[in-house]
Design an enzyme around this catalytic site. Structure first.
Site, PDB file in Angstrom:
ATOM      1  N   PRO A  81      15.341   5.481 -22.841  1.00 26.77           N
ATOM      2  CA  PRO A  81      14.077   6.164 -22.568  1.00 26.77           C
ATOM      3  C   PRO A  81      13.008   5.171 -22.120  1.00 26.77           C
ATOM      4  O   PRO A  81      12.787   4.156 -22.775  1.00 26.77           O
ATOM      5  CB  PRO A  81      13.714   6.788 -23.920  1.00 26.77           C
ATOM      6  N   MET A  82      12.379   5.473 -21.002  1.00 26.51           N
ATOM      7  CA  MET A  82      11.287   4.626 -20.511  1.00 26.51           C
ATOM      8  C   MET A  82      10.188   5.509 -19.956  1.00 26.51           C
ATOM      9  O   MET A  82      10.456   6.510 -19.282  1.00 26.51           O
ATOM     10  CB  MET A  82      11.815   3.650 -19.442  1.00 26.51           C
ATOM     11  N   SER A 110      11.809   9.947 -21.652  1.00 26.08           N
ATOM     12  CA  SER A 110      10.742   9.547 -22.576  1.00 26.08           C
ATOM     13  C   SER A 110       9.786  10.704 -22.815  1.00 26.08           C
ATOM     14  O   SER A 110       9.574  11.548 -21.940  1.00 26.08           O
ATOM     15  CB  SER A 110       9.978   8.361 -21.979  1.00 26.08           C
ATOM     16  N   TYR A 133       7.911   9.845 -29.681  1.00 26.39           N
ATOM     17  CA  TYR A 133       7.131   9.021 -30.609  1.00 26.39           C
ATOM     18  C   TYR A 133       6.449   9.984 -31.567  1.00 26.39           C
ATOM     19  O   TYR A 133       6.112  11.100 -31.188  1.00 26.39           O
ATOM     20  CB  TYR A 133       6.059   8.213 -29.853  1.00 26.39           C
ATOM     21  N   THR A 159      11.801   7.325 -31.716  1.00 24.66           N
ATOM     22  CA  THR A 159      11.654   5.859 -31.663  1.00 24.66           C
ATOM     23  C   THR A 159      10.787   5.405 -32.831  1.00 24.66           C
ATOM     24  O   THR A 159       9.663   5.879 -33.000  1.00 24.66           O
ATOM     25  CB  THR A 159      11.048   5.434 -30.318  1.00 24.66           C
ATOM     26  N   LYS A 236      15.736   5.449 -32.937  1.00 26.16           N
ATOM     27  CA  LYS A 236      15.848   4.311 -32.015  1.00 26.16           C
ATOM     28  C   LYS A 236      14.947   3.176 -32.486  1.00 26.16           C
ATOM     29  O   LYS A 236      13.756   3.390 -32.751  1.00 26.16           O
ATOM     30  CB  LYS A 236      15.450   4.739 -30.595  1.00 26.16           C
ATOM     31  N   HIS A 260      13.805  -2.941 -28.565  1.00 26.34           N
ATOM     32  CA  HIS A 260      12.885  -2.386 -27.580  1.00 26.34           C
ATOM     33  C   HIS A 260      12.772  -3.314 -26.354  1.00 26.34           C
ATOM     34  O   HIS A 260      11.714  -3.460 -25.749  1.00 26.34           O
ATOM     35  CB  HIS A 260      11.505  -2.172 -28.227  1.00 26.34           C
ATOM     36  N   ARG A 263       9.979  -5.958 -26.396  1.00 24.31           N
ATOM     37  CA  ARG A 263       8.610  -5.506 -26.096  1.00 24.31           C
ATOM     38  C   ARG A 263       7.812  -5.180 -27.343  1.00 24.31           C
ATOM     39  O   ARG A 263       6.624  -4.905 -27.275  1.00 24.31           O
ATOM     40  CB  ARG A 263       8.666  -4.269 -25.191  1.00 24.31           C
TER      41      ARG A 263
HETATM   42  C1  FMN Z   1       8.882   0.137 -18.618  1.00 24.48           C
HETATM   43  C2  FMN Z   1       9.494   0.453 -19.942  1.00 24.48           C
HETATM   44  C3  FMN Z   1       9.068   1.575 -20.629  1.00 24.48           C
HETATM   45  C4  FMN Z   1       9.634   1.904 -21.862  1.00 24.48           C
HETATM   46  N1  FMN Z   1       9.248   3.049 -22.477  1.00 24.48           N
HETATM   47  C5  FMN Z   1       9.863   3.437 -23.620  1.00 24.48           C
HETATM   48  C6  FMN Z   1       9.572   4.693 -24.199  1.00 24.48           C
HETATM   49  O1  FMN Z   1       8.781   5.487 -23.686  1.00 24.48           O
HETATM   50  N2  FMN Z   1      10.214   5.006 -25.347  1.00 24.48           N
HETATM   51  C7  FMN Z   1      11.120   4.174 -25.943  1.00 24.48           C
HETATM   52  O2  FMN Z   1      11.674   4.510 -26.982  1.00 24.48           O
HETATM   53  N3  FMN Z   1      11.425   2.977 -25.398  1.00 24.48           N
HETATM   54  C8  FMN Z   1      10.826   2.607 -24.249  1.00 24.48           C
HETATM   55  N4  FMN Z   1      11.180   1.413 -23.661  1.00 24.48           N
HETATM   56  C9  FMN Z   1      12.258   0.588 -24.267  1.00 24.48           C
HETATM   57  C10 FMN Z   1      13.640   0.988 -23.705  1.00 24.48           C
HETATM   58  O3  FMN Z   1      14.038   2.255 -24.161  1.00 24.48           O
HETATM   59  C11 FMN Z   1      14.743   0.008 -24.123  1.00 24.48           C
HETATM   60  O4  FMN Z   1      14.745  -0.141 -25.521  1.00 24.48           O
HETATM   61  C12 FMN Z   1      14.663  -1.379 -23.492  1.00 24.48           C
HETATM   62  O5  FMN Z   1      14.033  -1.348 -22.227  1.00 24.48           O
HETATM   63  C13 FMN Z   1      16.098  -1.920 -23.364  1.00 24.48           C
HETATM   64  O6  FMN Z   1      16.139  -3.182 -22.890  1.00 24.48           O
HETATM   65  P1  FMN Z   1      16.433  -3.603 -21.333  1.00 24.48           P
HETATM   66  O7  FMN Z   1      15.241  -3.154 -20.563  1.00 24.48           O
HETATM   67  O8  FMN Z   1      16.530  -5.061 -21.456  1.00 24.48           O
HETATM   68  O9  FMN Z   1      17.728  -2.957 -20.877  1.00 24.48           O
HETATM   69  C14 FMN Z   1      10.619   1.065 -22.431  1.00 24.48           C
HETATM   70  C15 FMN Z   1      11.031  -0.074 -21.747  1.00 24.48           C
HETATM   71  C16 FMN Z   1      10.505  -0.376 -20.507  1.00 24.48           C
HETATM   72  C17 FMN Z   1      11.000  -1.584 -19.775  1.00 24.48           C
HETATM   73  C1  7N5 Z   2       3.227   3.954 -25.315  1.00 18.86           C
HETATM   74  C2  7N5 Z   2       4.413   3.120 -25.104  1.00 18.86           C
HETATM   75  C3  7N5 Z   2       4.905   3.149 -23.718  1.00 18.86           C
HETATM   76  C4  7N5 Z   2       6.344   3.079 -23.580  1.00 18.86           C
HETATM   77  C5  7N5 Z   2       7.019   1.957 -24.264  1.00 18.86           C
HETATM   78  O1  7N5 Z   2       7.613   2.137 -25.290  1.00 18.86           O
HETATM   79  C6  7N5 Z   2       7.084   0.644 -23.666  1.00 18.86           C
HETATM   80  O2  7N5 Z   2       6.359   0.361 -22.722  1.00 18.86           O
HETATM   81  O3  7N5 Z   2       7.889  -0.175 -24.159  1.00 18.86           O
END
Ligand code: FMN
Ligand code: 7N5
Length: 372
Positions: A81-82, A110, A133, A159, A236, A260, A263
């Site tokens: 999910p992103m 997401s 979330y 998450t 997650k 994550h 991040r």
């Molecule tokens: C641009 C971006 C947005 C993301 N947004 C979410 C989100 O909305 N919800 C969530 O659970 N994880 C979010 N994540 C985390 C991803 O689900 C995931 O855990 C992570 O990107 C996996 O690692 P990788 O990018 O190295 O493959 C986000 C990651 C990125 C890069």
């Molecule tokens: C509000 C969070 C935005 C999505 C997210 O989880 C991320 O950017 O890693």
């Protein structure tokens, strides 16, 4: 997809996407929290694992088919999910859903998707789940859960590693905010207003999370969610055996082992290091997914050997989306699928049921996920 040279490795898509995106959007996508050491550790821990091939097994083209939560899945891959896919392509999550479906992969949308649940459900030809979330506005969650169930989503993923969006220096430096035309359309606009408010030296996403995320939720609150849906529920952002066991005890159907993508908690253990003990702790009692830095089919095979049922792909899916919409997403996932098939063939493995820990040398397993 128009580009000057062939995109033959997932990293080629990264380079091409970097060329196409604005600096703040690229930084949001690529960046991590703190000094970004967890982003690098995710990659390093995979690189340090060596596969041990068996030879002369008489194996032909391997079968990548599997099941996840009792449903068939053509490949053990999914899109993590992103948020905000329209930052990367005008068609947003509809293109991602199409691309994932044509590669036979799961797509987890997401809560901050820019296309409606119905649009995504209409575009998906493979399994489609929704990530949540825990917002202070429980009415919003309640509405989303009901709509997701009605639209045909197959599971919900809560998450739990982000009570707040962590300090991400690149976003702070850029004063990152979400453009006004990129909207999280499945939530009330009042809930999302702060994400669009640019303030120098701050991240609008971090400000938004501090305002809207409910940090008071605990294990007991999961009953509230469980009571509102028949859909399978997953957590997650689980990195310990204690929390994985608690997830099972609280009726969760799966966990996504994840830091994550580096991040959130700076210095967090990598998912790959945490995976074996978590898989052993919950084995058979719930699904185990993993994400973080999977950039080649052989990386995916390593996680399957360590006990994952399915591997989620984060940033590379958005590199593909940036480069070519649904075709780009399908190309990235197709590459990973083909590389996985090739790696299995080269290891003498006819199917996923034979993938186990013997594929990895015991000494190759990192003690704590940090590069030596
Ligand atoms: C641009 C971006 C947005 C993301 N947004 C979410 C989100 O909305 N919800 C969530 O659970 N994880 C979010 N994540 C985390 C991803 O689900 C995931 O855990 C992570 O990107 C996996 O690692 P990788 O990018 O190295 O493959 C986000 C990651 C990125 C890069
Ligand atoms: C509000 C969070 C935005 C999505 C997210 O989880 C991320 O950017 O890693």
């Amino acid at each position: 997809m128009t580009q000057e040279r062939a995109l033959l490795h997932v990293r080629d898509f990264e380079e091409e996407a970097r060329r196409r995106l604005s600096q703040p959007v690229w930084d949001y996508l690529a960046g991590g929290s703190g000094d970004e050491s967890a982003v690098h550790a995710n990659q390093a821990v995979l690189d340090r694992l060596g596969l041990r091939p068996r030879v002369l097994t008489g194996t032909a083209g391997p079968d990548l088919g599997t099941t996840l939560l009792g449903r068939p899945l053509r490949v053990p891959l999914g899109v993590a999910p992103m948020a905000h896919h329209r930052l990367f392509h005008p068609e947003g999550e509809v293109a991602t859903a199409q691309g994932a479906g044509s590669a036979g992969a799961l797509f987890i949308a997401s809560i901050f998707a820019n296309r409606t649940l119905q649009e995504m459900a209409g575009a998906a030809s493979g399994p489609l789940w929704l990530q949540l979330y825990w917002l202070r506005r429980r009415d919003q969650l309640e509405k989303l859960v009901a709509s997701a169930e009605e639209a045909g989503f197959g599971a919900l993923v809560l998450t739990v590693d982000a009570p707040v969006v962590a300090r991400r220096p690149r976003d702070l430096r850029n004063g990152f905010s979400v453009p006004a035309d990129v909207r999280a359309v499945n939530l009330d606009s009042s809930v999302m207003a702060t994400t669009h408010r640019a303030v120098t030296g701050t991240s609008a996403l971090a400000a938004h999370s501090a305002e809207q995320f409910d940090t008071s939720v605990g294990w007991a609150d999961l009953a509230w969610l469980r009571g509102r849906t028949k859909l399978p529920l997953l957590l997650k952002g689980v990195l310990t055996t204690q929390d994985a066991r608690l997830a099972v005890e609280h009726g969760m159907d799966g966990v996504v082992v994840s830091n994550h993508g580096g991040r959130q908690l700076p210095g967090a253990v990598t998912a790959v290091a945490a995976l074996p003990e978590i898989a052993a702790a919950v084995r058979g009692r719930c699904a185990v997914l993993v994400d973080g830095a999977f950039r080649h089919g052989s990386d995916v095979l390593k996680a399957l050997a360590l006990g994952a049922d399915t591997v989620l792909i984060g940033r590379p899916a958005l590199w593909g989306l940036t480069c070519g919409g649904s075709t780009g997403v399908a190309a990235v996932l197709g590459l990973l699928r083909d590389e996985l098939a090739e790696a299995m063939l080269l290891c003498g493995l006819p199917g996923l049921d034979l993938v186990d820990r013997t594929l990895l040398h015991p000494h190759d397993r990192p003690p704590d996920g940090r590069p030596a």
